[in-house]
Design a protein around this motif. Structure first.
Motif, PDB file in Angstrom:
ATOM      1  N   ARG A  38       0.834  -1.263   0.044  1.00 55.33           N
ATOM      2  CA  ARG A  38       0.042  -0.133   0.034  1.00 55.33           C
ATOM      3  C   ARG A  38       0.720   1.205  -0.113  1.00 55.33           C
ATOM      4  N   MET A  39       1.907   1.239   0.920  1.00 60.70           N
ATOM      5  CA  MET A  39       2.822   2.428   0.741  1.00 60.70           C
ATOM      6  C   MET A  39       3.405   2.663  -0.349  1.00 60.70           C
ATOM      7  N   LEU A  42       1.155   4.186  -2.910  1.00 58.53           N
ATOM      8  CA  LEU A  42       0.910   5.611  -2.432  1.00 58.53           C
ATOM      9  C   LEU A  42       1.974   6.593  -3.057  1.00 58.53           C
ATOM     10  N   SER A  43       3.171   5.911  -2.612  1.00 59.35           N
ATOM     11  CA  SER A  43       4.459   6.679  -2.788  1.00 59.35           C
ATOM     12  C   SER A  43       5.052   6.558  -4.185  1.00 59.35           C
ATOM     13  N   GLU A  46       1.133   6.581  -7.075  1.00 55.31           N
ATOM     14  CA  GLU A  46       0.317   7.872  -6.880  1.00 55.31           C
ATOM     15  C   GLU A  46       1.085   8.987  -6.745  1.00 55.31           C
ATOM     16  N   ASN A  47       2.325   9.115  -6.593  1.00 54.15           N
ATOM     17  CA  ASN A  47       3.477  10.045  -6.169  1.00 54.15           C
ATOM     18  C   ASN A  47       3.151  11.218  -6.944  1.00 54.15           C
ATOM     19  N   TYR A  50      -0.347  13.036  -5.642  1.00 55.15           N
ATOM     20  CA  TYR A  50       0.079  13.574  -4.351  1.00 55.15           C
ATOM     21  C   TYR A  50       1.000  14.692  -4.160  1.00 55.15           C
ATOM     22  N   ARG A  51       2.002  14.785  -5.101  1.00 52.95           N
ATOM     23  CA  ARG A  51       2.972  15.697  -4.963  1.00 52.95           C
ATOM     24  C   ARG A  51       2.511  17.016  -5.277  1.00 52.95           C
TER      25      ARG A  51
ATOM     26  N   LYS B 231      -2.642  11.060   3.099  1.00 56.44           N
ATOM     27  CA  LYS B 231      -2.148  10.312   2.145  1.00 56.44           C
ATOM     28  C   LYS B 231      -1.405  11.036   1.363  1.00 56.44           C
ATOM     29  N   ILE B 232      -1.741  12.431   1.329  1.00 58.20           N
ATOM     30  CA  ILE B 232      -0.937  13.439   0.494  1.00 58.20           C
ATOM     31  C   ILE B 232       0.417  13.449   1.091  1.00 58.20           C
ATOM     32  N   ILE B 234       2.149  11.033   2.722  1.00 59.17           N
ATOM     33  CA  ILE B 234       3.020   9.875   2.306  1.00 59.17           C
ATOM     34  C   ILE B 234       3.168   9.763   0.979  1.00 59.17           C
ATOM     35  N   GLY B 235       2.125   9.766  -0.050  1.00 61.70           N
ATOM     36  CA  GLY B 235       2.359   9.898  -1.384  1.00 61.70           C
ATOM     37  C   GLY B 235       3.370  10.676  -2.023  1.00 61.70           C
ATOM     38  N   SER B 236       3.164  12.064  -1.517  1.00 59.61           N
ATOM     39  CA  SER B 236       4.235  12.898  -1.957  1.00 59.61           C
ATOM     40  C   SER B 236       5.742  12.653  -1.569  1.00 59.61           C
ATOM     41  N   GLY B 237       5.796  12.062  -0.621  1.00 61.41           N
ATOM     42  CA  GLY B 237       7.374  11.594  -0.032  1.00 61.41           C
ATOM     43  C   GLY B 237       7.909  10.830  -1.372  1.00 61.41           C
ATOM     44  N   GLY B 238       7.366   9.961  -2.086  1.00 61.45           N
ATOM     45  CA  GLY B 238       8.065   9.147  -3.249  1.00 61.45           C
ATOM     46  C   GLY B 238       8.768   8.290  -2.511  1.00 61.45           C
ATOM     47  N   ILE B 239       9.999   7.781  -3.319  1.00 65.22           N
ATOM     48  CA  ILE B 239      10.665   6.662  -2.832  1.00 65.22           C
ATOM     49  C   ILE B 239      11.744   7.135  -1.631  1.00 65.22           C
ATOM     50  N   ALA B 268       6.916   9.548   6.489  1.00 69.38           N
ATOM     51  CA  ALA B 268       7.168   9.001   5.191  1.00 69.38           C
ATOM     52  C   ALA B 268       7.273  10.268   4.354  1.00 69.38           C
ATOM     53  N   GLY B 272      10.288   8.920   2.707  1.00 69.84           N
ATOM     54  CA  GLY B 272       9.541   8.248   1.531  1.00 69.84           C
ATOM     55  C   GLY B 272       9.685   6.613   1.873  1.00 69.84           C
ATOM     56  N   LEU B 273       9.430   6.059   0.872  1.00 67.91           N
ATOM     57  CA  LEU B 273       8.927   4.685   0.964  1.00 67.91           C
ATOM     58  C   LEU B 273      10.255   3.871   1.712  1.00 67.91           C
ATOM     59  N   MET B 325      -2.575   5.329   6.056  1.00 67.20           N
ATOM     60  CA  MET B 325      -2.541   4.805   4.710  1.00 67.20           C
ATOM     61  C   MET B 325      -3.927   4.754   4.200  1.00 67.20           C
TER      62      MET B 325
END
Lengths: 682, 366
Positions: A38-39, A42-43, A46-47, A50-51, B231-232, B234-239, B268, B272-273, B325
């Motif tokens: 899941r993580m 998201l990252s 969907e990065n 969300y970015r 979620k924003i 976590i998601g915006s963090g990327g790898i 996160a 990131g991931l 998440m």
């Protein structure tokens, strides 16, 4: 436990435990893997999205409203421009001690209590950094008074803004429309944050509204990093605005203003068309509103005053006023007769009335015109001639010619709305009233009464097409492509004859002899028209006297019309003048056309004439409007109730044949009831 | 195999586990340092002190003998149930629900202590129960009562998250104890069938949370705000994240509760991931160690207790991560060892201390 109970030993229990513990351990790893996946989703997957959302959160755009494009006339003269003004806003996030600051602002700017309440309401809804308007269009003294105290007024931001300014005021009101703050509905339709930026105005009417995409421009923006609570962290960068495009009109601003002033205290419209291109040189409609009042935010009282005026200053008469064209259609009818093969020499004897079945149709001249041929019928405006010959070719041939000349046509113009009236024929009547065409309908139509309705622009185009022999189309934007202009499908000889007869109207023995141009070597040709707005009963006629003249209430007086062009030999300009309830085409409309045409050749001479007239009317447009507003403000009670007026004939006469489509103040008669004959003057 | 230079008690400690726990806690402090905008105050420093104190407490606890723990199980349970009742009566009103007991020097949350206590008391109960009785009704109803009472008391606080964890911890022990499998399958089916009824008997705010969880975008500025913003982040963090101290969601306050329940999102965003996988793997190592302790344990009490305690730690982590998440409704369960706050650290350290004690008992007996 009804089944045979399994005896469980400690050994078995240990085995169960181990098995189940392993299952749980596996489940832990499985769930761990799901969480990791899941993580990753998201990252990684969907990065991007969300970015963007995080960036959207972090960065706030503060819009810088664009400067609105100018509207200029064909020669570059400004019609609508922007004036710098001063305004005061509040930045809610920086505001401290709201009540004290508001009280101080109210004192400094002399704000009324209701305004302070409005600001308080706005502040309640406002978040963070988006400015809330305190006051706009304040003068420099007030602006300076707030500016010097800015340090004691945290959150108050005095700024410079722009207001729309129309130098010609009411003279261009209907032409350009006005601007105003976007309404809640506008914002609902298009959630552009620019619409709710303080001080931003959009076009609300006329060209300002229709040409909004050109005029608006692109807003600039200041990008700032802000916290969730709207607190400014730092400014990132600023993009300046792109001003709206300049809109060049075909209009001649001087002529437009002149024509508007020349209409004077009357209610009406003047349209002038360039006979070479179809350019609209002037589209005056008076009385009008001052678009500057709207761009300032019109007061309730001022709006009520405009609404209460029976001359309908909120109506653009050029495009939305529909009038029976009266005798101005006679040249078109004559063209239809010529096309049908009638020779110009053929004549009738006019005795002052024409009998059709058991009805009597009168000529405007009581004693009759005697022997009348086509030329004489036009310059004397003999009704009987047209009553008689129109029967020979029928309405459909006449309607075809009228349409060819532009009546009943909706033109492709950048305007908010056009009412295009009616050119009746047999098919139209069948469609609209489900009854057949009667011969007396033809009689009415040939003198521009009955079902016939046109707007002043159509009359001007008709005049221009007769003058040029070409299917000219009106053009309002100077740089838009020319449309139409091909030769009319009308015999040029016929046109030449009609033009010559129209010249006789003004320069010969005709009805508008008083309206010759005071310019050497330039002659104007034309045709007058006087259209009645109600039926005249046989009893009234028997009593004699005037039916649509001075003695009757304004709204029952005849409309005065004139179409014309100049110079006669090589027409350059065509015009139409419609004066609502102006009584006489030759007495009222033709002289206006004369002066407007004069302005085109000799502005100084025309202005001298006008200034003398304005003295008699009590000053120029601005002065008169200011006085009216003052009177309105001082009136002791609301507008006196209108005395119970006699019902208009259209309603009273014949229920089976109701009046044609309502036409905003220019009540059209349905002159077809027994005993109710139309009368035609001129 | 023992190094003669290291004293026996120290050598007996599971150092690899302690290193993992310190790694998680240390990383948590780094995140709290960043969440405060690059400052030890107000969170990182006090959390660090608390972490060290509770870790020390856990190591001390590992010295307690298993039979002492066994003996304390019932009395501890009784005391905590009493405390829950007191909370209910005199409870301090905080956050819309009554959870705290102010003892003057510490604000005690008895429902937290109930998480390990329910495991111990059930382990003790099944330890006492003769093996032959395990498939009788007498193996079920006392366990149901032992779970039901604290569950109900916590639920009415109302604290759905903690109540669920008490229930889950207790059920795991009964499962490990060997109750017939069909009971769980039946209960699972019954639960699914009863879901609508449960849903409508929830508190308004709890029901909203469930609804918003199902569709967070429906209310992006209201209750769904937490999930959306998390979620924003976590998601915006990327790898590899935006970098230490560079998180915008947390530093500009878009992420609510970025130092407590949603600390994982704060982490996160900046790490990131990679940071997320580090936390997940580290916790799996800890929990897996606990399961292995359970498998190794000699006594039935030790086995059941170790299994239950490691699952309790697992529930903590799994529920919190699912929540941040967007896989579970927001139920207010912190991420142990990372989130700011004493209760969760205390509970997890208590669990670890007990696990280490059981581990020691196993090693000592070998």
């Amino acid at each position: 436990m009804k089944r045979g109970r399994r005896i469980v030993t400690e050994q078995q229990q240990l085995l169960t435990f181990t098995r189940r513990a392993m299952v749980l351990g596996g489940a832990q790893i499985g769930i761990g893997a799901i969480l990791a996946a899941r993580m990753g989703w998201l990252s990684i997957a969907e990065n991007e999205r969300y970015r963007l959302m995080a960036e959207d959160n972090r960065v706030q755009l503060i819009l810088i409203p664009p400067r609105r494009g100018w509207i200029i006339d064909r020669n570059g003269q400004p019609i609508a421009i922007n004036r710098t003004d001063f305004r005061v806003d509040i930045i809610p996030d920086q505001l401290k001690d709201e009540e004290r600051v508001l009280a101080e602002l109210a004192r400094l700017l002399a704000l009324p209590e209701e305004e302070v309440d409005r600001i308080r309401e706005d502040l309640k809804d406002a978040a963070g950094f988006r400015p809330v308007q305190v006051a706009e269009k304040i003068d420099y003294e007030h602006f300076a008074a707030v500016s010097v105290r800015q340090s004691e007024l945290p959150g108050v931001a005095p700024a410079r803004g722009y207001t729309r300014y129309y130098p010609a005021g009411a003279a261009v009101g209907h032409l350009v429309g006005y601007v105003g703050a976007a309404s809640a509905k506008d914002y609902e339709k298009n959630r552009d944050p620019l619409l709710i930026a303080p001080g931003f105005k959009i076009g609300k009417e006329g060209l300002e509204k229709v040409m909004e995409p050109v005029l608006r421009g692109k807003p600039g923006a200041r990008r700032s990093e802000v916290t969730a609570r709207g607190k400014l962290v730092r400014d990132l960068d600023t993009r300046s605005d792109v001003a709206g495009g300049t809109l060049r009109l075909s209009i001649d601003a001087g002529l437009q203003t002149y024509a508007s002033r020349r209409i004077g205290t009357n209610s009406g419209s003047v349209v002038v068309v360039d006979c070479h291109t179809g350019d609209l040189l002037c589209m005056a409609s008076m009385p009008s509103y001052d678009p500057n009042s709207f761009s300032d935010g019109i007061s309730h009282s001022e709006y009520a005053m405009l609404n209460a005026n029976d001359h309908l200053p909120l109506l653009n008469k050029t495009l939305q006023g529909l009038y029976p064209p009266g005798s101005t259609v006679k040249p078109a009818v004559a063209l239809a007769l010529l096309r049908a093969g009638q020779r110009p020499e053929e004549s009738v004897v006019c005795t002052g009335a024409y009998r059709l079945g058991n009805r009597l149709f009168h000529c405007h001249k009581r004693g009759g015109h005697g022997h009348v041929d086509m030329r004489r019928a036009i310059h004397q405006s003999c009704d009987v001639f047209f009553y008689h010959y129109s029967q020979t070719i029928g309405i459909d041939a006449i309607a075809t010619m009228m349409r060819q000349l532009g009546l009943g046509e909706e033109f492709p113009l950048p305007v908010a709305s056009q009412r295009y009236g009616t050119v009746p024929d047999t098919a139209w009547k069948q469609r609209r009233y489900k009854t057949g065409w009667n011969t007396y309908d033809t009689v009415n139509a040939t003198i521009g009464q009955g079902y016939m309705l046109s707007n002043p622009l159509q009359l001007a185009i008709m005049s221009a097409r007769i003058a040029s022999g070409r299917a000219l189309m009106p053009r309002l934007l100077a740089r838009s492509p020319l449309k139409g202009g091909e030769a009319l499908d009308v015999d040029p000889e016929h046109l030449a004859f009609i033009r010559s007869a129209m010249s006789d109207v003004v320069n010969g023995p005709g009805t508008a002899g008083r309206s010759r141009l005071p310019i050497a070597n330039v002659q104007m040709a034309g045709k007058t028209g006087t259209a009645q707005v109600r039926n005249i009963t046989a009893a009234e006629r028997a009593r004699g006297g005037k039916f649509g003249g001075e003695g009757v209430p304004w709204k029952y007086r005849d409309h005065a019309l004139f179409i014309g062009f100049a110079p006669v030999e090589n027409p350059r300009y065509a015009a139409a003048v419609v004066i609502e309830h102006g009584i006489g085409g030759s007495a009222v409309a033709a002289p206006i056309a004369r002066d407007v045409m004069t302005y085109l050749y000799d502005p100084a001479k025309a202005l001298a004439t006008l200034e003398k007239m304005e003295e008699g009317w009590g000053g120029d447009i601005e002065t008169r409007m200011a006085r009216e507003a003052a009177e309105w403000a001082n009136r002791e009670k609301p507008a006196p109730a209108a005395p119970p007026a006699p019902a208009p004939a259209s309603a009273a006469s014949n229920a089976a044949a109701p009046a044609p489509a309502a036409n905003n103040g220019a009540a059209a008669p349905a002159a077809d009831a027994v005993g109710n004959e139309p009368v035609e003057t001129d | 195999m023992r190094d003669p230079l290291v004293p026996a008690p120290l050598a007996m400690l599971p150092w690899r586990l302690i290193a993992t726990v310190i790694a998680i806690g240390g990383f948590g402090l780094v995140v709290l340092y960043s969440a405060a905008g690059g400052s030890l105050k107000p969170w990182a420093l006090s959390q660090g002190i608390r972490f060290c104190a509770f870790l020390f407490g856990a190591i001390l606890l590992s010295r307690v003998r298993e039979d002492q723990i066994k003996a304390a199980a019932f009395p501890a349970y009784a005391i905590i149930v009493a405390a829950l009742v007191i909370v209910e009566i005199f409870g301090f009103v905080g956050g819309g629900s009554q959870r705290w007991l102010d003892l003057g020097f510490i604000r005690l949350q008895p429902s937290e202590l109930m998480k390990p206590a329910i495991v111990l008391v059930l382990a003790r109960f099944y330890d006492l129960l003769p093996a032959g009785e395990i498939r009788r009704f007498s193996a079920i109803w006392p366990a149901a009562a032992l779970i039901g009472v604290p569950f109900a008391l916590v639920l009415v606080q109302p604290d759905l998250g903690t109540a669920t964890m008490i229930l889950a911890g207790g059920v795991v022990v009964t499962f490990l104890a060997g109750l017939p499998l069909r009971l769980y399958i039946g209960a699972g089916a019954a639960f699914l069938a009863a879901l609508p009824i449960i849903f409508f008997s929830l508190h308004e705010y709890q029901r909203n949370r469930v609804l918003i969880f199902l569709d967070p975008e429906s209310d992006p500025l209201g209750t769904g705000y937490h999930i959306s913003q998390s979620k924003i982040a976590i998601g915006s963090g990327g790898i590899f994240g935006k970098g230490f101290l560079n998180g915008t969601q947390s530093h500009l306050d878009y992420l609510p509760e970025g130092h407590t329940d949603f600390v994982f999102a704060t982490m996160a965003e900046e790490w990131g991931l990679a940071g997320g996988l580090f936390i997940i793997v580290a916790f799996l190592l800890v929990v897996n160690w606990g399961v292995r302790v359970a498998l190794r344990a000699r006594s039935r009490f030790g086995r059941l207790a170790a299994g239950g305690l490691s699952m309790t730690i697992f529930f903590y982590v799994a529920i919190n991560l699912s929540m941040v998440m967007g896989l579970a409704p927001v139920v207010g369960i912190p991420l142990p060892l990372v989130s700011f706050g004493g209760s969760a650290v205390m509970t997890v350290m208590l669990c670890l201390g007990l696990l280490m004690a059981i581990d020691r008992a196993e090693k000592a007996g070998r």
